[in-house]
Write a protein that holds these residues in place. Structure first.
Motif, PDB file in Angstrom:
ATOM      1  N   LYS A  30       8.285  -2.321 -10.343  1.00  0.00           N
ATOM      2  CA  LYS A  30       8.990  -2.313  -9.060  1.00  0.00           C
ATOM      3  C   LYS A  30       8.280  -3.201  -8.042  1.00  0.00           C
ATOM      4  O   LYS A  30       8.922  -3.868  -7.233  1.00  0.00           O
ATOM      5  N   VAL A  31       6.952  -3.224  -8.101  1.00  0.00           N
ATOM      6  CA  VAL A  31       6.171  -4.064  -7.201  1.00  0.00           C
ATOM      7  C   VAL A  31       6.475  -5.538  -7.463  1.00  0.00           C
ATOM      8  O   VAL A  31       6.496  -6.350  -6.543  1.00  0.00           O
ATOM      9  N   LEU A  32       6.716  -5.870  -8.711  1.00  0.00           N
ATOM     10  CA  LEU A  32       7.033  -7.260  -9.075  1.00  0.00           C
ATOM     11  C   LEU A  32       8.275  -7.747  -8.335  1.00  0.00           C
ATOM     12  O   LEU A  32       8.356  -8.903  -7.940  1.00  0.00           O
ATOM     13  N   ARG A  33       9.229  -6.848  -8.131  1.00  0.00           N
ATOM     14  CA  ARG A  33      10.449  -7.231  -7.401  1.00  0.00           C
ATOM     15  C   ARG A  33      10.143  -7.638  -5.962  1.00  0.00           C
ATOM     16  O   ARG A  33      10.844  -8.446  -5.380  1.00  0.00           O
ATOM     17  N   TYR A  34       9.105  -7.057  -5.394  1.00  0.00           N
ATOM     18  CA  TYR A  34       8.729  -7.395  -4.022  1.00  0.00           C
ATOM     19  C   TYR A  34       7.963  -8.716  -3.939  1.00  0.00           C
ATOM     20  O   TYR A  34       7.884  -9.311  -2.877  1.00  0.00           O
ATOM     21  N   ARG A  35       7.375  -9.137  -5.042  1.00  0.00           N
ATOM     22  CA  ARG A  35       6.428 -10.251  -4.998  1.00  0.00           C
ATOM     23  C   ARG A  35       7.021 -11.537  -4.431  1.00  0.00           C
ATOM     24  O   ARG A  35       6.444 -12.149  -3.530  1.00  0.00           O
ATOM     25  N   ARG A  36       8.150 -11.974  -4.945  1.00  0.00           N
ATOM     26  CA  ARG A  36       8.744 -13.233  -4.467  1.00  0.00           C
ATOM     27  C   ARG A  36       9.118 -13.160  -2.989  1.00  0.00           C
ATOM     28  O   ARG A  36       8.820 -14.060  -2.223  1.00  0.00           O
ATOM     29  N   ARG A  37       9.765 -12.074  -2.625  1.00  0.00           N
ATOM     30  CA  ARG A  37      10.171 -11.902  -1.229  1.00  0.00           C
ATOM     31  C   ARG A  37       8.943 -11.829  -0.317  1.00  0.00           C
ATOM     32  O   ARG A  37       8.913 -12.426   0.749  1.00  0.00           O
ATOM     33  N   PHE A  38       7.934 -11.123  -0.751  1.00  0.00           N
ATOM     34  CA  PHE A  38       6.718 -10.985   0.027  1.00  0.00           C
ATOM     35  C   PHE A  38       6.006 -12.338   0.166  1.00  0.00           C
ATOM     36  O   PHE A  38       5.537 -12.688   1.245  1.00  0.00           O
ATOM     37  N   GLY A  52       7.921   0.240   2.217  1.00  0.00           N
ATOM     38  CA  GLY A  52       7.646  -0.151   0.843  1.00  0.00           C
ATOM     39  C   GLY A  52       6.438  -1.055   0.679  1.00  0.00           C
ATOM     40  O   GLY A  52       6.058  -1.380  -0.445  1.00  0.00           O
ATOM     41  N   MET A  53       5.825  -1.470   1.760  1.00  0.00           N
ATOM     42  CA  MET A  53       4.708  -2.406   1.660  1.00  0.00           C
ATOM     43  C   MET A  53       3.352  -1.761   1.911  1.00  0.00           C
ATOM     44  O   MET A  53       2.338  -2.425   1.838  1.00  0.00           O
ATOM     45  N   ARG A  54       3.313  -0.477   2.197  1.00  0.00           N
ATOM     46  CA  ARG A  54       2.045   0.199   2.512  1.00  0.00           C
ATOM     47  C   ARG A  54       1.045   0.043   1.379  1.00  0.00           C
ATOM     48  O   ARG A  54      -0.117  -0.193   1.612  1.00  0.00           O
ATOM     49  N   TRP A  55       1.499   0.191   0.138  1.00  0.00           N
ATOM     50  CA  TRP A  55       0.622   0.036  -1.021  1.00  0.00           C
ATOM     51  C   TRP A  55       0.812  -1.321  -1.684  1.00  0.00           C
ATOM     52  O   TRP A  55      -0.159  -1.948  -2.106  1.00  0.00           O
ATOM     53  N   ALA A  56       2.029  -1.759  -1.783  1.00  0.00           N
ATOM     54  CA  ALA A  56       2.307  -2.995  -2.518  1.00  0.00           C
ATOM     55  C   ALA A  56       1.799  -4.231  -1.778  1.00  0.00           C
ATOM     56  O   ALA A  56       1.298  -5.168  -2.409  1.00  0.00           O
ATOM     57  N   GLY A  57       1.900  -4.258  -0.458  1.00  0.00           N
ATOM     58  CA  GLY A  57       1.511  -5.434   0.317  1.00  0.00           C
ATOM     59  C   GLY A  57       0.078  -5.875   0.078  1.00  0.00           C
ATOM     60  O   GLY A  57      -0.174  -7.031  -0.262  1.00  0.00           O
ATOM     61  N   PRO A  58      -0.906  -4.981   0.254  1.00  0.00           N
ATOM     62  CA  PRO A  58      -2.288  -5.405   0.025  1.00  0.00           C
ATOM     63  C   PRO A  58      -2.555  -5.832  -1.423  1.00  0.00           C
ATOM     64  O   PRO A  58      -3.332  -6.755  -1.666  1.00  0.00           O
ATOM     65  N   ILE A  59      -1.919  -5.185  -2.383  1.00  0.00           N
ATOM     66  CA  ILE A  59      -2.098  -5.581  -3.784  1.00  0.00           C
ATOM     67  C   ILE A  59      -1.555  -6.990  -3.995  1.00  0.00           C
ATOM     68  O   ILE A  59      -2.218  -7.844  -4.604  1.00  0.00           O
ATOM     69  N   LEU A  60      -0.365  -7.254  -3.476  1.00  0.00           N
ATOM     70  CA  LEU A  60       0.227  -8.586  -3.619  1.00  0.00           C
ATOM     71  C   LEU A  60      -0.599  -9.645  -2.888  1.00  0.00           C
ATOM     72  O   LEU A  60      -0.759 -10.765  -3.383  1.00  0.00           O
ATOM     73  N   LEU A  61      -1.123  -9.297  -1.716  1.00  0.00           N
ATOM     74  CA  LEU A  61      -1.981 -10.246  -1.005  1.00  0.00           C
ATOM     75  C   LEU A  61      -3.267 -10.506  -1.779  1.00  0.00           C
ATOM     76  O   LEU A  61      -3.787 -11.625  -1.776  1.00  0.00           O
ATOM     77  N   GLY A  62      -3.781  -9.480  -2.436  1.00  0.00           N
ATOM     78  CA  GLY A  62      -4.974  -9.655  -3.261  1.00  0.00           C
ATOM     79  C   GLY A  62      -4.735 -10.599  -4.423  1.00  0.00           C
ATOM     80  O   GLY A  62      -5.650 -11.294  -4.877  1.00  0.00           O
TER      81      GLY A  62
END
Length: 190
Positions: free
Chosen positions: A77-85, A105-115
């Motif tokens: 599910k996080v992968l779906r956010y990646r491109r948009r993020f 939806g970005m509380r946990w996924a955002g920092p991981i994607l930024l990392g």
């Protein structure tokens, strides 16, 4: 909600630590309300909440750097956010780091994607601290303001309590008089 309130009033700043690490807004808002009622100190609630929120984001950013691909494999599910993020980061830059904790939806996924991105550590740390400070101030401040509004409403209600009680007594007497009058009129005509 009662359970969370009991958690905040029983454990105080430790509840704020937990809220900043895992859950966030609800516990911080309740801690701000508790500060309004005198259980906690508002600046301390804001500072602890902001620090723990920033700390959890640093842990998640590190997880993204260290095991980002495994995280995405485990949580597609996080992968779906990646491109948009990534598009948001490309367009808005560091404002996304500040705002990600306010984005659903970005509380946990955002920092991981930024990392997982090529964002330098110092830049992330600076803007993450700004966002966490803003978040701590606003969430705890909202709880404080809610407490002020609730106290004002209760004070107004207490001031009007005598008038309301008097009005209820008058209404009850009028109703009793009407029923007695109606009973006599029904009894006479029958």
């Amino acid at each position: 909600m009662d359970t969370l309130w009991q958690f905040v009033t029983q454990y105080g700043y430790w509840a704020v630590v937990v809220g900043g690490l895992v859950e966030g807004e609800t516990l911080l808002i309740l801690a701000g309300f508790a500060a309004r009622l005198g259980y906690l100190d508002l600046p301390a609630v804001m500072a602890v909440g902001a620090f723990m929120g920033a700390f959890s984001d640093v842990l998640l950013f590190s997880l993204g750097r260290w095991r980002g691909k495994q995280v995405l494999a485990r949580w597609p599910k996080v992968l779906r956010y990646r491109r948009r993020f990534n598009r948001l980061v490309a367009r808005w830059g560091m404002l996304v780091v500040v705002a990600m904790r306010f984005m659903y939806g970005m509380r946990w996924a955002g920092p991981i994607l930024l990392g997982m991105s090529d964002m330098p550590w110092p830049r992330f740390l600076l803007f993450n601290l700004i966002g966490a400070s803003l978040w701590g101030f606003l969430a705890a401040g909202a709880g404080w303001m809610f407490g002020a509004a609730a106290q004002a409403m209760l004070k107004d209600a207490q001031a009007m309590q005598g008038w309301l009680l008097g009005a209820l007594v008058v209404l009850a007497l009028c109703f009793a008089g009407w029923r007695a009058w109606r009973g006599r009129t029904n009894g006479v005509s029958g």
